[in-house]
Design a protein around this motif. Structure first.
Motif, mmCIF file in Angstrom:
data_model
loop_
_atom_site.group_PDB
_atom_site.id
_atom_site.type_symbol
_atom_site.label_atom_id
_atom_site.label_comp_id
_atom_site.label_asym_id
_atom_site.label_seq_id
_atom_site.Cartn_x
_atom_site.Cartn_y
_atom_site.Cartn_z
ATOM 1 N N GLY A 57 16.639 -30.553 -2.186
ATOM 2 C CA GLY A 57 17.612 -31.204 -1.315
ATOM 3 C C GLY A 57 19.022 -30.649 -1.392
ATOM 4 O O GLY A 57 19.979 -31.296 -0.952
ATOM 5 N N LYS A 58 19.165 -29.437 -1.923
ATOM 6 C CA LYS A 58 20.509 -28.858 -2.049
ATOM 7 C C LYS A 58 21.022 -28.283 -0.730
ATOM 8 O O LYS A 58 22.202 -27.967 -0.599
ATOM 9 C CB LYS A 58 20.521 -27.787 -3.139
ATOM 10 C CG LYS A 58 20.249 -28.377 -4.519
ATOM 11 C CD LYS A 58 20.406 -27.363 -5.617
ATOM 12 C CE LYS A 58 20.162 -28.013 -6.975
ATOM 13 N NZ LYS A 58 20.395 -27.086 -8.094
ATOM 14 N N VAL A 59 20.125 -28.117 0.212
ATOM 15 C CA VAL A 59 20.510 -27.695 1.565
ATOM 16 C C VAL A 59 20.083 -28.811 2.517
ATOM 17 O O VAL A 59 18.917 -29.213 2.516
ATOM 18 C CB VAL A 59 19.819 -26.368 1.959
ATOM 19 C CG1 VAL A 59 20.121 -26.014 3.403
ATOM 20 C CG2 VAL A 59 20.261 -25.255 1.037
ATOM 21 N N ALA A 66 16.876 -25.175 12.243
ATOM 22 C CA ALA A 66 16.564 -24.102 11.293
ATOM 23 C C ALA A 66 15.686 -23.065 11.974
ATOM 24 O O ALA A 66 14.968 -23.352 12.937
ATOM 25 C CB ALA A 66 15.861 -24.669 10.059
ATOM 26 N N ILE A 67 15.735 -21.839 11.463
ATOM 27 C CA ILE A 67 14.862 -20.781 11.952
ATOM 28 C C ILE A 67 14.342 -20.011 10.746
ATOM 29 O O ILE A 67 15.087 -19.723 9.807
ATOM 30 C CB ILE A 67 15.607 -19.844 12.945
ATOM 31 C CG1 ILE A 67 14.632 -18.807 13.542
ATOM 32 C CG2 ILE A 67 16.820 -19.172 12.319
ATOM 33 C CD1 ILE A 67 15.195 -18.054 14.752
ATOM 34 N N GLU A 68 13.031 -19.726 10.750
ATOM 35 C CA GLU A 68 12.440 -18.913 9.698
ATOM 36 C C GLU A 68 12.117 -17.537 10.254
ATOM 37 O O GLU A 68 11.491 -17.413 11.308
ATOM 38 C CB GLU A 68 11.164 -19.544 9.120
ATOM 39 C CG GLU A 68 10.636 -18.717 7.948
ATOM 40 C CD GLU A 68 9.288 -19.157 7.384
ATOM 41 O OE1 GLU A 68 8.836 -18.518 6.421
ATOM 42 O OE2 GLU A 68 8.687 -20.113 7.911
ATOM 43 N N LEU A 69 12.537 -16.497 9.531
ATOM 44 C CA LEU A 69 12.289 -15.114 9.936
ATOM 45 C C LEU A 69 11.102 -14.557 9.162
ATOM 46 O O LEU A 69 10.942 -14.838 7.977
ATOM 47 C CB LEU A 69 13.523 -14.253 9.662
ATOM 48 C CG LEU A 69 14.838 -14.704 10.288
ATOM 49 C CD1 LEU A 69 15.957 -13.728 9.924
ATOM 50 C CD2 LEU A 69 14.714 -14.823 11.805
ATOM 51 N N GLY A 70 10.277 -13.751 9.841
ATOM 52 C CA GLY A 70 9.139 -13.118 9.176
ATOM 53 C C GLY A 70 8.263 -14.140 8.483
ATOM 54 O O GLY A 70 7.909 -14.009 7.313
ATOM 55 N N ALA A 71 7.875 -15.174 9.234
ATOM 56 C CA ALA A 71 7.297 -16.371 8.623
ATOM 57 C C ALA A 71 5.919 -16.161 8.011
ATOM 58 O O ALA A 71 5.538 -16.888 7.089
ATOM 59 C CB ALA A 71 7.227 -17.491 9.665
ATOM 60 N N GLY A 72 5.133 -15.194 8.515
ATOM 61 C CA GLY A 72 3.800 -14.983 7.951
ATOM 62 C C GLY A 72 2.909 -16.191 8.158
ATOM 63 O O GLY A 72 2.569 -16.547 9.285
ATOM 64 N N THR A 73 2.549 -16.869 7.069
ATOM 65 C CA THR A 73 1.689 -18.051 7.168
ATOM 66 C C THR A 73 2.439 -19.274 7.680
ATOM 67 O O THR A 73 1.827 -20.262 8.067
ATOM 68 C CB THR A 73 1.085 -18.410 5.797
ATOM 69 O OG1 THR A 73 2.151 -18.745 4.898
ATOM 70 C CG2 THR A 73 0.267 -17.259 5.234
ATOM 71 N N GLY A 74 3.774 -19.239 7.609
ATOM 72 C CA GLY A 74 4.573 -20.356 8.107
ATOM 73 C C GLY A 74 4.874 -21.436 7.084
ATOM 74 O O GLY A 74 5.423 -22.483 7.432
ATOM 75 N N LEU A 75 4.531 -21.203 5.810
ATOM 76 C CA LEU A 75 4.699 -22.250 4.802
ATOM 77 C C LEU A 75 6.132 -22.775 4.748
ATOM 78 O O LEU A 75 6.354 -23.993 4.748
ATOM 79 C CB LEU A 75 4.282 -21.719 3.416
ATOM 80 C CG LEU A 75 4.492 -22.699 2.250
ATOM 81 C CD1 LEU A 75 3.618 -23.944 2.412
ATOM 82 C CD2 LEU A 75 4.208 -22.012 0.912
ATOM 83 N N VAL A 76 7.113 -21.883 4.697
ATOM 84 C CA VAL A 76 8.512 -22.314 4.549
ATOM 85 C C VAL A 76 8.956 -23.151 5.742
ATOM 86 O O VAL A 76 9.554 -24.219 5.591
ATOM 87 C CB VAL A 76 9.432 -21.091 4.357
ATOM 88 C CG1 VAL A 76 10.904 -21.498 4.434
ATOM 89 C CG2 VAL A 76 9.148 -20.415 3.018
ATOM 90 N N GLY A 77 8.646 -22.679 6.946
ATOM 91 C CA GLY A 77 9.026 -23.417 8.142
ATOM 92 C C GLY A 77 8.350 -24.770 8.232
ATOM 93 O O GLY A 77 8.953 -25.766 8.654
ATOM 94 N N ILE A 78 7.086 -24.823 7.815
ATOM 95 C CA ILE A 78 6.340 -26.082 7.825
ATOM 96 C C ILE A 78 6.988 -27.088 6.873
ATOM 97 O O ILE A 78 7.201 -28.257 7.224
ATOM 98 C CB ILE A 78 4.863 -25.825 7.443
ATOM 99 C CG1 ILE A 78 4.141 -25.113 8.593
ATOM 100 C CG2 ILE A 78 4.153 -27.125 7.093
ATOM 101 C CD1 ILE A 78 2.791 -24.523 8.217
ATOM 102 N N LEU A 83 10.608 -31.808 5.927
ATOM 103 C CA LEU A 83 11.828 -32.342 5.316
ATOM 104 C C LEU A 83 12.868 -32.743 6.366
ATOM 105 O O LEU A 83 14.001 -33.066 6.016
ATOM 106 C CB LEU A 83 12.409 -31.316 4.336
ATOM 107 C CG LEU A 83 11.545 -31.045 3.090
ATOM 108 C CD1 LEU A 83 12.088 -29.867 2.296
ATOM 109 C CD2 LEU A 83 11.463 -32.286 2.201
ATOM 110 N N GLY A 84 12.464 -32.683 7.644
ATOM 111 C CA GLY A 84 13.317 -33.258 8.681
ATOM 112 C C GLY A 84 14.040 -32.301 9.592
ATOM 113 O O GLY A 84 14.794 -32.734 10.481
ATOM 114 N N ALA A 85 13.840 -30.981 9.420
ATOM 115 C CA ALA A 85 14.527 -30.017 10.283
ATOM 116 C C ALA A 85 13.770 -29.810 11.588
ATOM 117 O O ALA A 85 12.568 -30.046 11.681
ATOM 118 C CB ALA A 85 14.681 -28.681 9.552
ATOM 119 N N ARG A 86 14.506 -29.369 12.603
ATOM 120 C CA ARG A 86 13.893 -28.871 13.834
ATOM 121 C C ARG A 86 13.819 -27.358 13.669
ATOM 122 O O ARG A 86 14.842 -26.690 13.594
ATOM 123 C CB ARG A 86 14.741 -29.257 15.051
ATOM 124 C CG ARG A 86 14.678 -30.751 15.383
ATOM 125 C CD ARG A 86 15.718 -31.152 16.422
ATOM 126 N NE ARG A 86 17.067 -31.085 15.860
ATOM 127 C CZ ARG A 86 18.134 -30.652 16.513
ATOM 128 N NH1 ARG A 86 18.026 -30.210 17.748
ATOM 129 N NH2 ARG A 86 19.314 -30.648 15.941
#
Length: 215
Positions: A57-59, A66-78, A83-86
């Motif tokens: 929760g530090k960010v 938010a935008i994820e670059l080079g997401a691959g499997t998409g884990l980070v974006g998911i 956690l509440g981001a669009r």
């Protein structure tokens, strides 16, 4: 000096057809496809460390773009979406069907509306994305091909406003990876905010340098 752990078990995990995690109070199962898509379709340690950091929760993510670059499997974006981001989750065109399937399989229906999967090749077609239009830019293990460094920097600059937080999780394998950080520091303030010793992953927070300095 202790010997590094045998890397083979970790590598063998990349060849599994799926990887399981628990983040944001949900069990996630990410499909992997090493044979078809190679490095783009497996969960790397940098993505896991990034998700662990986001959970702290530090960010601020709730209600943020938010935008994820080079997401691959998409884990980070998911996880960011949970956690509440669009979130706009991006990768190159060959990975999009695979990426979309992972998003659909791991997000509850109410969260799926907050995620868009979109094609983005760094440095190309950036006008499709609003300049400075994101509160948070996420990238896990995207610093490894020297030919992509300048397009990646151009993309980070385009997506970021003066208030955007860029988070990059990196394993510094080669001197060129450190060189990228030097290039980044000419355009962004950069600080290391976390280091996962077990996985040897560095997490950097970057904010765009502004020409105008407040007096």
């Amino acid at each position: 000096m202790s010997q590094p752990e045998n890397p083979l078990p970790a590598l063998s995990k990349l060849h599994n057809s799926s990887a399981q995690f628990r983040f944001a109070n949900r069990d996630l199962r990410l499909a992997q496809d090493w044979k078809k898509l190679g490095v783009a379709a497996v969960v790397w340690d940098a993505a896991v460390v990034m998700c662990m950091y986001l959970e702290l929760g530090k960010v601020e993510l709730k209600g943020k773009k938010a935008i994820e670059l080079g997401a691959g499997t998409g884990l980070v974006g998911i996880v960011a979406a949970l956690l509440g981001a669009r979130v706009t989750i991006t990768d190159r065109e060959p990975a999009l069907d695979f990426l979309s399937a992972n998003v659909k399989a791991n997000l509850p229906p109410d969260s799926q509306q907050s995620v868009v999967v979109s094609e983005l090749t760094w440095g190309e077609g950036l006008e499709q994305y609003p300049a400075g239009g994101f509160d948070v830019v996420l990238g896990a293990d995207i610093v490894y091909l020297e030919d992509t460094f300048l397009p990646l920097l151009e993309t980070l600059e385009h997506l970021s406003s003066d208030t955007t937080v860029v988070l990059l999780a990196c394993k510094l394998r080669y001197e060129r990876d450190t060189n990228f950080l030097g290039m980044l520091k000419r355009r962004f303030t950069v600080e290391e905010v976390h280091y996962d010793k077990q996985r040897d992953i560095h997490l950097y927070k970057a904010c765009k340098l502004t020409q105008r300095r407040d007096l």
